[in-house]
Write an enzyme that holds these catalytic residues in place. Structure first.
Site, PDB file in Angstrom:
ATOM      1  N   SER A 274     -11.486   4.938  13.828  1.00  0.00           N
ATOM      2  CA  SER A 274     -10.870   5.972  12.809  1.00  0.00           C
ATOM      3  C   SER A 274      -9.490   5.300  12.711  1.00  0.00           C
ATOM      4  O   SER A 274      -8.856   4.779  13.518  1.00  0.00           O
ATOM      5  CB  SER A 274     -10.730   7.437  13.413  1.00  0.00           C
ATOM      6  OG  SER A 274      -9.892   7.524  14.488  1.00  0.00           O
TER       7      SER A 274
ATOM      8  N   ASP B 191      -3.019  16.500  17.093  1.00  0.00           N
ATOM      9  CA  ASP B 191      -2.883  17.153  15.931  1.00  0.00           C
ATOM     10  C   ASP B 191      -3.341  18.539  15.708  1.00  0.00           C
ATOM     11  O   ASP B 191      -2.823  19.047  14.885  1.00  0.00           O
ATOM     12  CB  ASP B 191      -3.867  16.471  14.681  1.00  0.00           C
ATOM     13  CG  ASP B 191      -3.283  15.078  14.471  1.00  0.00           C
ATOM     14  OD1 ASP B 191      -1.829  14.948  14.588  1.00  0.00           O
ATOM     15  OD2 ASP B 191      -3.626  14.326  13.794  1.00  0.00           O
TER      16      ASP B 191
ATOM     17  N   ARG C  21       2.442  15.191  10.283  1.00  0.00           N
ATOM     18  CA  ARG C  21       1.789  16.744  10.303  1.00  0.00           C
ATOM     19  C   ARG C  21       2.563  17.603   9.987  1.00  0.00           C
ATOM     20  O   ARG C  21       2.055  18.665   9.196  1.00  0.00           O
ATOM     21  CB  ARG C  21       1.157  16.592  11.729  1.00  0.00           C
ATOM     22  CG  ARG C  21      -0.059  15.727  12.119  1.00  0.00           C
ATOM     23  CD  ARG C  21      -0.704  15.266  11.202  1.00  0.00           C
ATOM     24  NE  ARG C  21      -1.808  14.533  11.518  1.00  0.00           N
ATOM     25  CZ  ARG C  21      -2.386  13.590  10.589  1.00  0.00           C
ATOM     26  NH1 ARG C  21      -1.741  13.130   9.717  1.00  0.00           N
ATOM     27  NH2 ARG C  21      -3.623  12.735  11.392  1.00  0.00           N
TER      28      ARG C  21
END
Length: 405
Positions: free
Chosen positions: A180, A128, A99
């Site tokens: 996901s 995130d 990230r």
């Protein structure tokens, strides 16, 4: 929250998945702004192939797809692995460490394109959002951040799918794969959907990078990894760039089913969440790095460094990569790595990775004259009596104070 009338151009961290595809269209509909889509190539493979065309069809005016693989491993993964970082004893931080690099490049593009705001697809429940936004503000304290998950009313997967159908956005998720995932060179992660049942075993068809350990080769494979100042530089005598080396270890580790983790972790925002991870190359790399440290690192240096691992890992997990405290720890850790030069030999077999040998031509602290159980001339075993008595003094005093004999 950014004022809609003030936002004319937005750069969106775009993956092409369900969430960011909807976000791209939603930003155009709600803000009426020009959208720049940015995708970082961190080793997702063919996942990036349809991204450009899909972003343009969904309404992006410009699309950036930047190959950041070498920078990712060299400047983010390797420093973290020099620290032997691991979160809550299991997680090798594959998503966490990606990230800050994505945010860094996103902010560079925002400056290049003259954007008023940046946006991401992280939810208001996840880690995130924190990782992205802490990095954004590091590079520009005045940047406007748009986090759709904290603004819109599309608060369920069903609502997202309905919005996608209404706006002719292709839906990449099906009932056959109800979870996901996020992939880069260090790992692939899975969460949500059927994984929210913490008692149910993750289905075998979910795994991408690793074969089922029971079906791995019946013959073990030995791999030799060379390190210079704590960084892996060669595998089986062949020198490689950081990204090449990690990709190579992913292939080898995946073949032997190495690197699967099923973890119920503590998110930064306070809730527990289940994550299933495949980190084949990273698992091998950490094992080998630790092995070379064993033969080259001073005992007290290692003790102090090891005491810092939980704090370093927490900082990476919580999004503080660009913080002064992480930079301070990194300086100390990198100082400890100057002598970590050598080769580790690891054995891969049916999901397991373990060290079977280590050596260092230049920095070995192993001295056979001292360590041998045979007769030697450098160590007087009788000296150990005084050492033991001095170290037991506080224990003997405590016993005397408690009235023990």
């Amino acid at each position: 929250m950014a004022k809609k009338q003030e936002v004319k151009k937005i750069v969106l961290a775009y993956s092409g998945g369900l969430d960011t595809s909807i976000i791209l269209k939603w930003l155009k509909n709600e803000y009426g702004a020009e959208i720049v889509a940015f995708s970082a190539d961190l080793g997702q493979g063919d996942e990036l192939a349809p991204v450009r065309e899909k972003a343009l069809k969904t309404g992006a005016s410009t699309v950036y797809i930047d190959d950041l693989r070498e920078e990712f491993v060299r400047d983010f993964v390797y420093p973290m692995f020099r620290a032997n970082a691991i979160y809550e004893g299991h997680y090798l931080l594959g998503t966490s460490i990606a990230r800050p690099l994505i945010a860094k490049r996103q902010m560079e593009i925002a400056k290049l394109e003259g954007c008023d705001a940046v946006s991401h697809g992280a939810t208001g429940k996840g880690n995130d959002q924190v990782r992205f936004e802490l990095a954004y503000y590091h590079f520009d304290p005045s940047i406007s951040v748009i986090a759709p998950w904290r603004e819109w009313k599309l608060n369920s997967r069903k609502a997202l799918i309905a919005y996608a159908k209404k706006n002719d956005i292709p839906i990449p998720i099906t009932k056959k794969r109800p979870w996901s995932s996020d992939r880069n060179l260090l790992h692939i992660s899975f969460e949500g959907g059927i994984l929210e049942d913490t008692w149910a075993e993750a289905p075998e068809e979910m795994y991408v990078l690793t074969c089922k350990p029971e079906k791995a080769p019946n013959k073990p494979q030995y791999v030799e990894i060379e390190f210079e100042q704590g960084n892996a530089v060669a595998v089986d005598g062949v020198r490689m760039t950081p990204a090449q080396l990690l990709a190579h270890l992913n292939t080898i580790g995946g073949l032997h089913g190495v690197g699967r983790v099923d973890l119920l972790e503590n998110r930064s925002v306070g809730m527990k969440s289940r994550g299933v991870y495949e980190t084949p190359g990273g698992t091998i790399l950490r094992e080998a790095h630790s092995a070379v440290e064993q033969i080259t690192m001073d005992r007290e240096v290692m003790r102090i460094r090891d005491s810092l691992i939980p704090e370093y890992a927490r900082q990476v997990y919580a999004g503080y990569w660009f913080s002064p405290e992480r930079e301070m720890l990194q300086t100390l850790i990198d100082e400890s790595q100057k002598t970590v030069n050598g080769v580790a030999r690891v054995k891969l077999y049916k999901g397991h990775c373990r060290t079977v040998g280590r050596k260092s031509e230049t920095n070995s602290l192993f001295n056979l004259d001292f360590a041998t159980f045979e007769k030697d001339k450098v160590y007087n075993q009788a000296d150990a009596e005084g050492f033991i008595k001095i170290n037991s003094l506080r224990l003997r005093i405590r016993s005397l104070m408690q009235g023990k004999k």
